[in-house]
Scaffold this active site. Structure first.
Site, mmCIF file in Angstrom:
data_model
loop_
_atom_site.group_PDB
_atom_site.id
_atom_site.type_symbol
_atom_site.label_atom_id
_atom_site.label_comp_id
_atom_site.label_asym_id
_atom_site.label_seq_id
_atom_site.Cartn_x
_atom_site.Cartn_y
_atom_site.Cartn_z
ATOM 1 N N ASN A 12 0.865 -1.183 0.000
ATOM 2 C CA ASN A 12 0.000 0.000 0.000
ATOM 3 C C ASN A 12 0.900 1.232 0.000
ATOM 4 O O ASN A 12 1.470 1.587 1.025
ATOM 5 C CB ASN A 12 -0.894 -0.050 1.250
ATOM 6 C CG ASN A 12 -1.747 1.195 1.409
ATOM 7 O OD1 ASN A 12 -1.839 2.023 0.500
ATOM 8 N ND2 ASN A 12 -2.374 1.340 2.575
ATOM 9 N N TRP A 13 1.023 1.853 -1.183
ATOM 10 C CA TRP A 13 1.962 2.974 -1.312
ATOM 11 C C TRP A 13 1.400 4.273 -0.724
ATOM 12 O O TRP A 13 2.084 5.276 -0.678
ATOM 13 C CB TRP A 13 2.337 3.183 -2.781
ATOM 14 C CG TRP A 13 3.087 2.030 -3.397
ATOM 15 C CD1 TRP A 13 3.465 0.862 -2.768
ATOM 16 C CD2 TRP A 13 3.561 1.921 -4.742
ATOM 17 N NE1 TRP A 13 4.133 0.054 -3.643
ATOM 18 C CE2 TRP A 13 4.214 0.672 -4.865
ATOM 19 C CE3 TRP A 13 3.504 2.750 -5.863
ATOM 20 C CZ2 TRP A 13 4.796 0.236 -6.063
ATOM 21 C CZ3 TRP A 13 4.082 2.317 -7.055
ATOM 22 C CH2 TRP A 13 4.723 1.086 -7.148
ATOM 23 N N LYS A 14 0.140 4.269 -0.342
ATOM 24 C CA LYS A 14 -0.522 5.470 0.213
ATOM 25 C C LYS A 14 -0.289 6.670 -0.716
ATOM 26 O O LYS A 14 -0.220 6.491 -1.922
ATOM 27 C CB LYS A 14 -0.046 5.716 1.645
ATOM 28 C CG LYS A 14 -0.215 4.451 2.505
ATOM 29 C CD LYS A 14 -0.131 4.698 3.973
ATOM 30 C CE LYS A 14 -0.339 3.369 4.711
ATOM 31 N NZ LYS A 14 -0.333 3.503 6.165
ATOM 32 N N HIS A 65 -9.777 1.178 4.624
ATOM 33 C CA HIS A 65 -8.518 1.344 5.367
ATOM 34 C C HIS A 65 -8.772 2.266 6.557
ATOM 35 O O HIS A 65 -9.573 3.209 6.458
ATOM 36 C CB HIS A 65 -7.448 1.928 4.441
ATOM 37 C CG HIS A 65 -6.081 1.913 5.060
ATOM 38 N ND1 HIS A 65 -5.687 2.852 5.982
ATOM 39 C CD2 HIS A 65 -5.048 1.051 4.927
ATOM 40 C CE1 HIS A 65 -4.444 2.572 6.374
ATOM 41 N NE2 HIS A 65 -4.043 1.491 5.752
ATOM 42 N N GLU A 120 -7.187 4.646 7.734
ATOM 43 C CA GLU A 120 -6.967 6.077 7.466
ATOM 44 C C GLU A 120 -8.205 6.682 6.801
ATOM 45 O O GLU A 120 -8.552 7.836 7.049
ATOM 46 C CB GLU A 120 -5.707 6.254 6.597
ATOM 47 C CG GLU A 120 -4.447 6.051 7.429
ATOM 48 C CD GLU A 120 -3.225 5.568 6.661
ATOM 49 O OE1 GLU A 120 -3.205 5.653 5.422
ATOM 50 O OE2 GLU A 120 -2.284 5.090 7.325
ATOM 51 N N GLU A 158 -5.803 -4.929 10.609
ATOM 52 C CA GLU A 158 -4.764 -3.933 10.853
ATOM 53 C C GLU A 158 -5.080 -3.137 12.114
ATOM 54 O O GLU A 158 -5.885 -2.192 12.066
ATOM 55 C CB GLU A 158 -4.694 -2.947 9.680
ATOM 56 C CG GLU A 158 -4.353 -3.558 8.353
ATOM 57 C CD GLU A 158 -3.780 -2.501 7.415
ATOM 58 O OE1 GLU A 158 -2.607 -2.634 7.048
ATOM 59 O OE2 GLU A 158 -4.478 -1.541 7.092
ATOM 60 N N GLY A 212 2.049 2.388 10.817
ATOM 61 C CA GLY A 212 2.997 3.491 10.678
ATOM 62 C C GLY A 212 3.693 3.887 11.973
ATOM 63 O O GLY A 212 4.306 4.953 12.050
ATOM 64 N N SER A 224 3.024 -2.051 10.525
ATOM 65 C CA SER A 224 4.463 -2.107 10.773
ATOM 66 C C SER A 224 5.086 -3.467 10.440
ATOM 67 O O SER A 224 5.959 -3.946 11.161
ATOM 68 C CB SER A 224 4.780 -1.704 12.223
ATOM 69 O OG SER A 224 4.364 -0.369 12.450
ATOM 70 N N GLY A 246 2.641 -1.051 4.415
ATOM 71 C CA GLY A 246 2.681 0.365 4.053
ATOM 72 C C GLY A 246 4.120 0.804 3.830
ATOM 73 O O GLY A 246 4.702 0.581 2.770
ATOM 74 N N GLY A 247 4.706 1.408 4.858
ATOM 75 C CA GLY A 247 6.057 1.996 4.770
ATOM 76 C C GLY A 247 7.083 1.121 4.065
ATOM 77 O O GLY A 247 7.774 1.576 3.143
HETATM 78 P P1 PGA Z 1 2.559 0.355 7.750
HETATM 79 O O1 PGA Z 1 1.116 0.566 7.079
HETATM 80 O O2 PGA Z 1 3.128 -0.930 7.200
HETATM 81 O O3 PGA Z 1 3.353 1.561 7.334
HETATM 82 O O4 PGA Z 1 2.346 0.279 9.224
HETATM 83 C C1 PGA Z 1 0.229 -0.503 6.885
HETATM 84 C C2 PGA Z 1 -1.045 -0.034 6.244
HETATM 85 O O5 PGA Z 1 -1.495 1.095 6.537
HETATM 86 O O6 PGA Z 1 -1.659 -0.750 5.443
#
Ligand code: PGA
Length: 255
Positions: free
Chosen positions: A10-12, A100, A102, A172, A178, A217, A238-239
């Site tokens: 997930n490149w956000k 998600h 977010e 999640e 994050g 994470s 994500g990251g």
């Molecule tokens: P993260 O994000 O790996 O940076 O914690 C995961 C996600 O939001 O899907």
């Protein structure tokens, strides 16, 4: 029942279309160094990068599936700024992340809206990756399982039985996203097993087919322990998905 692990990046809101092309190419190079027959990989760039990534994946016959991070539930209309499931399907998108945390927290998305999106994604021939997870406050007050159960019941409410055969759910925990603080493999397993039971309760007999990812994470250092848990069928990353070397190591950990 063997479920093929799905590792999703997930490149956000990162990378313009030129940077996105570069990351696809770097990833293809890194992944080619490892065997990953038994793992599926999906990449979820921002909308504006999708066409560029699709072209590279197609031209270079890369093994990745293309994914999106969100979509609207309607197929067309006066919804300024939105993107429809049929537009994504036309770009060879296979997976669409919906709900998600977010989007739930920052854009006020409700279970009802997420349910409509998930159903629309499936109707357009793609697979929704439906995200659920509790906040730190909810975990500390012993509500984690109840919160995730409510989210699942609400967010999966409009899916047909057939859609459950291919459905992906991402557990999640919000406090792990994050933050560099992942759930312990035992806690993650526990919650993914709970989610599987709830799914099976919603549509009897489908729990064993649904792939459940853990997200929050995930890094090369913790991926193996998380991914070897019996009810964790992949990761939503994500990251670490923005770094080709790290992401390839996570994919490798799933083999
Ligand atoms: P993260 O994000 O790996 O940076 O914690 C995961 C996600 O939001 O899907």
């Amino acid at each position: 029942m063997s479920r093929t692990p799905l590792i999703s990046g997930n490149w956000k809101m990162h990378l313009n279309h030129l940077e996105a092309i570069q990351l696809c190419q770097k990833l293809s190079y890194e992944l080619a160094r490892h065997r990953y027959d038994q793992v599926e990989v999906s990449l979820h760039p921002p909308f504006i990068d999708l066409r560029s990534c699709q072209t590279v994946i197609d031209a270079d016959r890369l093994e990745f599936k293309l994914g999106a991070q969100n979509c609207h539930d309607q197929s067309k209309g006066a919804y300024t700024g939105e993107v429809s499931p049929s537009m994504l399907a036309k770009l060879d998108v296979s997976y669409v992340i919906v709900g998600h945390s977010e989007r739930r927290a920052l854009f006020n998305e409700t279970d009802e809206f997420i349910a409509a999106k998930a159903a629309a994604v499936a109707k357009a021939g793609m697979t929704p990756i439906v995200c659920v997870g509790e906040t730190l406050e909810e975990r500390e007050s012993g509500q984690a399982a109840a919160v995730v159960t409510t989210q699942l019941r609400g967010s999966l409410a409009k899916l047909t039985r057939a859609s459950f055969e291919t459905l992906v759910v991402a557990y999640e925990p919000v406090w792990a996203i994050g933050t560099g603080r992942n759930a312990s493999p035992e806690d993650a397993q526990d919650m993914c097993a709970t989610a599987r039971n709830v799914i099976d309760d919603i549509r009897r007999g489908t729990g064993e087919h649904v792939r459940i990812q853990y997200g929050g994470s995930v890094k090369p250092a913790n991926a193996h322990e998380l991914l070897r848990q019996p009810d964790i069928d992949g990761a939503l990353v994500g990251g670490a998905s923005l770094d080709a070397v790290q992401f390839a190591r996570i994919v490798h950990a799933a083999t």
